[in-house]
Every structure is written in C-alpha cells, then in structure tokens.
Design an enzyme around this catalytic site. Structure first.
Site, PDB file in Angstrom:
ATOM      1  N   THR A 228       0.839  -1.199   0.000  1.00 38.10           N
ATOM      2  CA  THR A 228       0.000   0.000   0.000  1.00 38.10           C
ATOM      3  C   THR A 228       0.870   1.244   0.000  1.00 38.10           C
ATOM      4  O   THR A 228       2.004   1.225   0.491  1.00 38.10           O
ATOM      5  CB  THR A 228      -0.901   0.075   1.245  1.00 38.10           C
ATOM      6  OG1 THR A 228      -0.101   0.372   2.401  1.00 38.10           O
ATOM      7  CG2 THR A 228      -1.654  -1.209   1.467  1.00 38.10           C
ATOM      8  N   ASP A 229       0.348   2.343  -0.535  1.00 32.43           N
ATOM      9  CA  ASP A 229       0.961   3.631  -0.255  1.00 32.43           C
ATOM     10  C   ASP A 229       0.763   3.893   1.232  1.00 32.43           C
ATOM     11  O   ASP A 229      -0.094   3.296   1.883  1.00 32.43           O
ATOM     12  CB  ASP A 229       0.325   4.734  -1.098  1.00 32.43           C
ATOM     13  CG  ASP A 229       1.262   5.924  -1.296  1.00 32.43           C
ATOM     14  OD1 ASP A 229       2.207   6.076  -0.495  1.00 32.43           O
ATOM     15  OD2 ASP A 229       1.045   6.700  -2.238  1.00 32.43           O
ATOM     16  N   TRP A 230       1.567   4.776   1.791  1.00 31.25           N
ATOM     17  CA  TRP A 230       1.588   4.951   3.237  1.00 31.25           C
ATOM     18  C   TRP A 230       0.269   5.542   3.729  1.00 31.25           C
ATOM     19  O   TRP A 230      -0.076   6.682   3.423  1.00 31.25           O
ATOM     20  CB  TRP A 230       2.773   5.834   3.617  1.00 31.25           C
ATOM     21  CG  TRP A 230       4.017   5.041   3.938  1.00 31.25           C
ATOM     22  CD1 TRP A 230       4.822   5.218   5.029  1.00 31.25           C
ATOM     23  CD2 TRP A 230       4.599   3.953   3.213  1.00 31.25           C
ATOM     24  NE1 TRP A 230       5.851   4.302   5.026  1.00 31.25           N
ATOM     25  CE2 TRP A 230       5.742   3.503   3.922  1.00 31.25           C
ATOM     26  CE3 TRP A 230       4.256   3.277   2.048  1.00 31.25           C
ATOM     27  CZ2 TRP A 230       6.538   2.443   3.501  1.00 31.25           C
ATOM     28  CZ3 TRP A 230       5.052   2.213   1.614  1.00 31.25           C
ATOM     29  CH2 TRP A 230       6.171   1.815   2.332  1.00 31.25           C
ATOM     30  N   GLY A 232      -2.554   4.163   2.823  1.00 35.90           N
ATOM     31  CA  GLY A 232      -3.462   4.012   1.695  1.00 35.90           C
ATOM     32  C   GLY A 232      -4.427   2.851   1.775  1.00 35.90           C
ATOM     33  O   GLY A 232      -5.170   2.602   0.823  1.00 35.90           O
TER      34      GLY A 232
END
Length: 805
Positions: A228-230, A232
């Site tokens: 995941t994006d941070w 996200g």
C-alpha cells in the site's frame, strides 16, 4: 526454508500480523519462524533512508545519498540504458544502507501539467514511461533488492489524493494509464508494486479486484507483493482478499484484529491470508539475503559523475537563435538568477534526497574556461518584487558578452501533496528577463522546473535550455551543455502547451469534488493536440542539437522499422529516432498517431548508421470493451518516423491483418471522441463512453471524509480543526515553502488516523470521531474514550503474544 514450511509454523494471528508494517519503513519479523524484518525506503531518484525518527514525508533528516535527476528529467534522455545505470547505482546505495525495497520509480501518466508530482513521473506517453521505468527496475533489482513501481493506478493529482475517485472508461484505463505498468511487469518483473491512494471507478485501488487480480496478476502474470501507499489502506481485509500483500506504514494491532475477524466471519479465508503471506515471504527472504551480503560501501564520486552525465544527456535545447550556443572558450558571461547560487534540483516531499554534495552553476563555471563578469540574484525566489535586485542584474548584464539567466519554479510550485495553480513563471522573473534582454540581447535562459511551462516570454531570449530538475550534479551538467562539452540530445517527454486553457483536462482536473472525471478519454498530451489540431509551444519529442541529422531509406514491416540516420554536422551527437503509428480513416476512433518505438542513436560527425526498431504487440492494438480484450483493426497503417511528434521525416505503409472484432461503439454517438475535440464533452456523450451514468459527487461524513472537508461536518470541533489546518496551510504558502505535514493532514481521510499512528488510534476510535462530526457530540466522544481504553489493552495483549510465540 521454503515458504510453505514457514507458513505451517505460524498461527493465524502471526500470519495476520506479518501483513502489516512494524514501523514507518520496516516490516514485522518473526525470528522464531525464520522471518526477518526488512526496511523499505523512498527512492524514485535517490535513496531516502532516514537516520533517526522516520516519517513518510521526508521532514526529518536522512542518510546522505546521491540525488540523481528526477524521472521527468531522465525521461528526456529517451535512453533506457541510462535509466538502467541509474537504477543500478540507486540499488547499490540502497543495499549499502540496508534497504531491501526501494519505493520507485514513479510512472503515472501525466494527465495534466498541473499535477504537483509530475517531476516524479516520466511522461505523458505510457510507452515511453513504461520503457524507462522498466529499465530503472532492472537496474535496481540487479543488486538483489526490490524495486517498487508506483502508484498503481490512475493517480494523476495531489488534491484529495487519498479519497478522490478516478472515473474513466475501460479503454482509456487500459491504453493510457495501465500500459506503462504492463510494460514494467512483463519486461522487468518487479518484486513489488505500490497501490495508489485513490479509488478507481468507485473502488479503492488497494482493494480493487479488477486492478489487482484481473489485470495485474491474471492478465500480466505478476507474482510479487503489492504494497500500500503509506496510509493508503481502506479495508485491509478486502485488500488481502483482492491481492494487496502488505499494509504500510504501521497500523498496529487494530489491523491484525481486523484480519482475524474477517477470517472468522467468512469475509475472507485463511487461504487468502496464506496467499499474501507467500508473496511477502518471497520478497522478504530474497531481499534480506541480498542486503546481508552487501559490502556497505559504494563509489560516491562515480555516482556523482553518473548523475552529471545523466543530467547532461537529458538537457533539452529548446531555442538557439543564431547559434549563440555553445559558448566560446573565454567568453565573458554575466550570471543572473537566484537558482545559479541556490539550485532547484529536486522536488519536495517523500522523494527528497539528502544529497551527498550539490553543484552550483557559479562554482562549475569557475572551471569551465568561461570568464564570469559577476553574479546577481536578480529576483526574489518567492515572487515578491525587488527593484534593487532587478537594477543590479540589469547593470551586470551590460558588462558581459552573454547573459546566463537562471529561471525556474520555486519550492512551493512543485511538491508532493500540492498541485500547481497555473503553468506560469513568476511575474518578477519574466519582468527581469525583459529588462535584462533590453540591456543585453545575448540572453540565454537556463530553466529549471519539473514540468512544462507557458512560454509567452520566449521572444525575449536568444536561447533556452531546459535542465528540468537535474539532481545534485545538474549544474555541472548544464555547464557542459552550455560550453559544448556535451552536445544536447535530450527531447521533451511531454508537450508544452501555449496556455493551460488549451489543455484537454482543464475543466476536469483537481476540481471541487471527490469525483475526478477523466472525460477527455484517450486524448492526453500530444494525442489531444495533434488529433484536435491545437497548436503548441513545443511538441512532444522536440529538442534541438548543435549538429543536424538526416533520415533516409525507411523500410517497415508489421514487426520492425529500419532506416539510416546520418549526422550531417561537424559535432558528435545523439539523435532520438521516434516511430509513430497512425491509421487514417480508422473505424475505431483513435488519436492521430501514437508513439510505438524509439531509439537514442549516438553518431560521430558525418557518421551514418542503419537503425532497426522492433514493433511489439502494442504497436497496432486497441482495447475493445465489447470483447473485453485487445483487438487489432485490420487495414493499412502509416509508420511515421521523425525527430519529434511534429517533425515526421519519413513515412511508410504497412498492411495489418485484423482480428475482426465487433465495433464496441456501434450505435453510440461519440462525435467529440472521434474528432479529438474533448475539452467540452456533453454529459450524454460521456455517459455513452462510460457505459453507465456519471457518479454523483457529494461529501459524506464517514471514515473517508478528509480533514480538509471538516467544514462540512456538524460539529464545532470539526469546524475548529478545519479552520486551524487552513490557517496553517495558508501561512506556509506565504512563507514560500509548503508545510508537507499540514498538506498531508489536510488531504487525509479520517480512516488514515488509524493507519498512520502505529496503533495509537483504532478504527473504533475513528468511528467515534465520525459520530462526533455527524452531530452526536457526547455519544461520539464517549465512544472515542471507550475505544481508546479498549485499544490500548488489546494492543498490549497482542504484542505480548507475538513476542512470546
């Protein structure tokens, strides 16, 4: 030990725990089962491993590393071999710093020139982006660590990036926004991919089965880990079910309990958890071994030299009236512009590198053989008028043969978390240019910016050199180009429009609501300008040289293109040969032409060379929404070979056998999409292309309400938080430097409070906050307090079990 043997040793709670991070940039380990913890780090153009307290925005200091030119810069080299060298060097530095996963490169398609993160992405063209990104991935992973291409997918703006919904038709999705990622997956086999924050057609990318399962894993054969994006992750359980492997940064025990409950309720199965764990173990064990055996050292001087060569090969000569460049040895030059002393060489945000050293134009000129008549700052960096600085610069300009005027965008204009408000240079810089040119017509503009600009001021300089954001050695590279040590061979990787009002997505980019309508469809960048017949300042693929090139002897088949390229001048140089495919009179609407092959060809003065460029499976295909697969329209195609998208030198015809697929648009009235004039597509036509009604756009008071939307809540506390954040944000703008932490918070949905606080806030507490904002003031606050006490107790119990198991 094999993955299956490790998985067999773990209980369900341990398995679930391993699927989320332990710290801002570290994964959980389980030493007793043989699972080490690994470190991930930002790294699109250099390693950003933080030395002390870690944060995802680059606010705290990081370990010194080489800052290479940004992706937007290196894309102008059109040289995958150079990209692979840069990737290898970054991978070496990452492994030396015990980083197992380098979070890059970024390759989102540049839908609008105003996206604040365009400096971090390669191009408006997915083929060029994909080829360059694949090269970076191969280079990074040659060191045994993992690259992590990002952000998958359709992530085109920074405003409300964690809660916006990218709405687009399937053909546009496949052809324009996924093709670059497809090339990377199939040609470079990345070990990880980062999912994007946004929704895609109503479903968050990180839990989107169509993206992660149907396309990424089934169609492309990706077998690695999705990160995941941070912050996200929206629904962690759905993410695990639909193909998301690792939730970052550190959501704490709440994320573990969420997966456990999902398995127990039947929402997901333990087999889903095991599948993701298998992917994660492959990543962790492979990269951990590579990091452990690395020497912990690298040649910083060699990497600086590579960064300088990369910036020089990527510089684009946009104007050179009368051959004012290159500058003759001994020429007397006046250096004007704040950027000559304090360079803009990278963008702001998570990609910002703590550079080992940074060249300045002033210092590099001292060793160039040029005479420096002096330096004047000329303008205030943040755009404020300064008559004294302007007067000093004009006086200096009169004392030199040539003026080197360093202009560009300042830090507030290009940053993660913030989109640009326009495509303009600051007024005080343009006014300075006009005044300096009156004092000395021999004015050369050196331009530093990570994205395209409007250039109504072009007539006021004799030469314009675009250095983009050239990294720590960019200034030295620019001196090499100005003096002719390097013959500029870079070409633009994005179109420069005459004005923002003429760009295709102007009415549908970063608007007021959460829904982002990709109403322009396929027509982004040159695909729009050339199909709709809109003049531009500088076309895609454009760039001048100190020599000339001739093209001849074109031969084309369905599989390849060959031609002879000749350097007709007296200087060695490199030409970028570009192959575009067109189908005049096509039944299935398409852009006027599309890039399908390219090659950078180095030629000595007077040398000729035969160049062969393969045409792959992407050369003639289109996505058919009726058959739900790639198809080919049969008939005669034009193969156009040129020095830019607007400078076609040779043309040949090839006959292509089609797949005889039914017309997906039969019975639909799509006049704007057939003509390419897509700035004002009516609702009915847009819905016909989408195949469903336009989604409604309204703010909801739920977990995904952003802090910047709290003024829509029913709580005085929410209004107060919104007012404070807005005031802090405006104050940072006035200072000329974006407050990245406030920017992130402003665009952050409430659910991210539970994803970004290492378990200190649970989703139950978030639900209490939502109740407070919905107007249930006392009940909401009571629930927050109750959930906080429960969360603290449960977290302590969980961590104790994990430590002792």
């Amino acid at each position: 030990m094999k993955n299956a043997e490790i998985i067999a040793k773990l209980n369900l709670e341990q398995k679930c725990a391993l699927l989320s991070g332990a710290g801002t940039f570290t994964t959980r380990g389980c030493p007793k089962a043989g699972v080490p913890s690994i470190t991930l780090s930002d790294g699109p153009n250099g390693v950003r491993k933080q030395a002390g307290a870690a944060d995802h925005l680059g606010l705290n200091p990081s370990v010194p590393a080489t800052c290479f030119p940004t992706a937007a810069t290196v894309a102008c080299s059109w040289d995958p071999a150079l990209g692979e060298e840069i990737g290898r060097a970054m991978g070496e530095e990452a492994a030396a710093q015990e980083v197992a996963v380098l979070l890059g490169p970024g390759l989102n398609t540049k839908r609008s020139p105003l996206c604040g993160r365009n400096f971090e992405y390669f191009s408006e063209d997915p083929y060029l982006s994909g080829k360059m990104a694949a090269a970076y991935v191969r280079g990074i992973q040659s060191e045994g660590i993992a690259a992590c291409p990002k952000h998958f997918a359709v992530n085109s703006q920074e405003l409300r990036r964690m809660a916006s919904d990218s709405v687009l038709d399937e053909r546009t999705l496949r052809e324009l926004y996924l093709t670059g990622f497809e090339i990377v997956v199939k040609e470079a086999a990345p070990k990880t991919i980062m999912s994007s924050y946004n929704l895609v057609n109503g479903t968050y990318a990180n839990e989107n089965a169509h993206l992660l399962q149907d396309i990424l894993r089934r169609d492309w054969g990706f077998s690695g880990a999705v990160v995941t994006d941070w912050g996200g992750s929206n629904d962690h359980a759905l993410g695990v079910k639909n193909g998301s492997t690792l939730e970052m940064p550190a959501p704490g025990g709440d994320a573990v309990r969420e997966l456990l409950a999902a398995v127990q309720s039947g929402k997901i199965t333990e087999a889903d958890v095991d599948a993701r764990l298998d992917e994660l173990l492959t990543l962790v064990l492979d990269t951990s071994a590579a990091v452990q055996k690395h020497s912990r050292s690298f040649d910083a001087d060699a990497h600086h030299a590579l960064a300088r060569r990369a910036a020089a090969e990527s510089a684009v000569l946009l104007k050179n009236d009368g051959g004012i460049l290159p500058l003759a040895a001994g020429a007397r030059v006046a250096v004007i512009g704040d950027f000559a002393e304090t360079p803009r060489y990278q963008g702001a945000g998570s990609s910002a590198v703590n550079s080992i050293k940074v060249d300045t134009l002033l210092d590099c000129l001292a060793q160039s053989g040029l005479q420096c008549a002096g330096f004047a700052a000329g303008f205030d960096r943040q755009g404020r008028p300064d008559a004294a600085k302007k007067a000093q610069a004009v006086a200096l300009a009169q004392k030199a043969d040539t003026v080197l005027l360093c202009l560009g965008l300042d830090e507030i204009k290009e940053s993660e978390g913030l989109d640009r408000v326009d495509m303009k240079l600051a007024d005080n810089q343009i006014e300075l240019l006009q005044a300096v040119e009156q004092a000395n017509p021999n004015t050369v503009v050196v331009l530093n910016a990570g994205a395209s600009l409007e250039t109504p001021w072009l007539a006021h300089c004799r030469a314009l050199v675009y250095g983009a954001l050239g990294g720590q050695a960019g200034a030295g590279a620019m001196v090499d180009v100005l003096t002719g040590k390097v013959n500029p061979g870079g070409k633009l990787a994005e179109t420069w429009a005459n004005a923002y009002e003429e760009t295709p997505a102007k009415d549908n980019f970063a608007g007021a609501g959460r829904t982002v309508q990709y109403r322009e469809g396929l027509y982004v960048g040159y695909r729009y300008y050339q199909t709709a017949g809109v003049p531009v300042a500088f076309p895609f693929g454009y760039g001048l040289s100190y020599t000339g090139y001739a093209y001849s002897d074109l031969k084309a088949t369905a599989d390849s293109v060959s031609l002879t390229v000749t350097n007709t001048g007296a200087r060695d140089g490199a030409e970028i040969v570009q192959v575009y495919i067109a189908k005049p009179g096509a039944e299935i609407f398409r852009p006027a032409q599309e890039l399908k092959a390219f090659a950078r060809v180095s030629l000595a003065a007077g040398e000729s060379r035969t160049v062969t460029l393969p045409l792959d499976d992407k050369a003639f295909r289109y996505w058919n929404t009726r058959t739900d697969c790639w198809e080919v329209e049969g008939g005669r195609y034009e193969v156009r070979v040129g020095a830019s998208s607007a400078d076609i030198r040779l043309t040949a015809n090839v006959d292509i056998r089609g797949t005889n697929a039914p017309d997906p648009y039969a019975g639909k009235a799509l006049p704007h999409y057939k003509s390419g004039s897509v700035q004002n597509v009516p609702d009915a036509e847009w819905e016909a292309l989408l195949g469903h009604p336009i989604p409604q756009d309204k703010v909801k008071i739920d977990r995904n309400m952003t802090l910047g939307e709290l003024n829509h809540s029913r709580s005085p506390l929410g209004w107060l938080i919104w007012a404070v954040l807005t005031a802090l944000l405006n104050a940072s703008f006035k200072k000329g430097k974006p407050d990245l932490n406030v920017l992130f918070q402003y665009n952050m949905p409430l659910r991210a409070l539970a994803k970004m606080t290492s378990g200190a806030i649970s989703m139950g507490m978030v639900d209490g906050i939502v109740m407070e904002l919905q107007g249930f003031w006392i009940i909401g606050l009571v629930r927050v307090i109750y959930e906080a006490v429960k969360n603290q107790l449960l977290n302590a119990q969980l961590e104790s079990r994990l430590r002792n198991s």
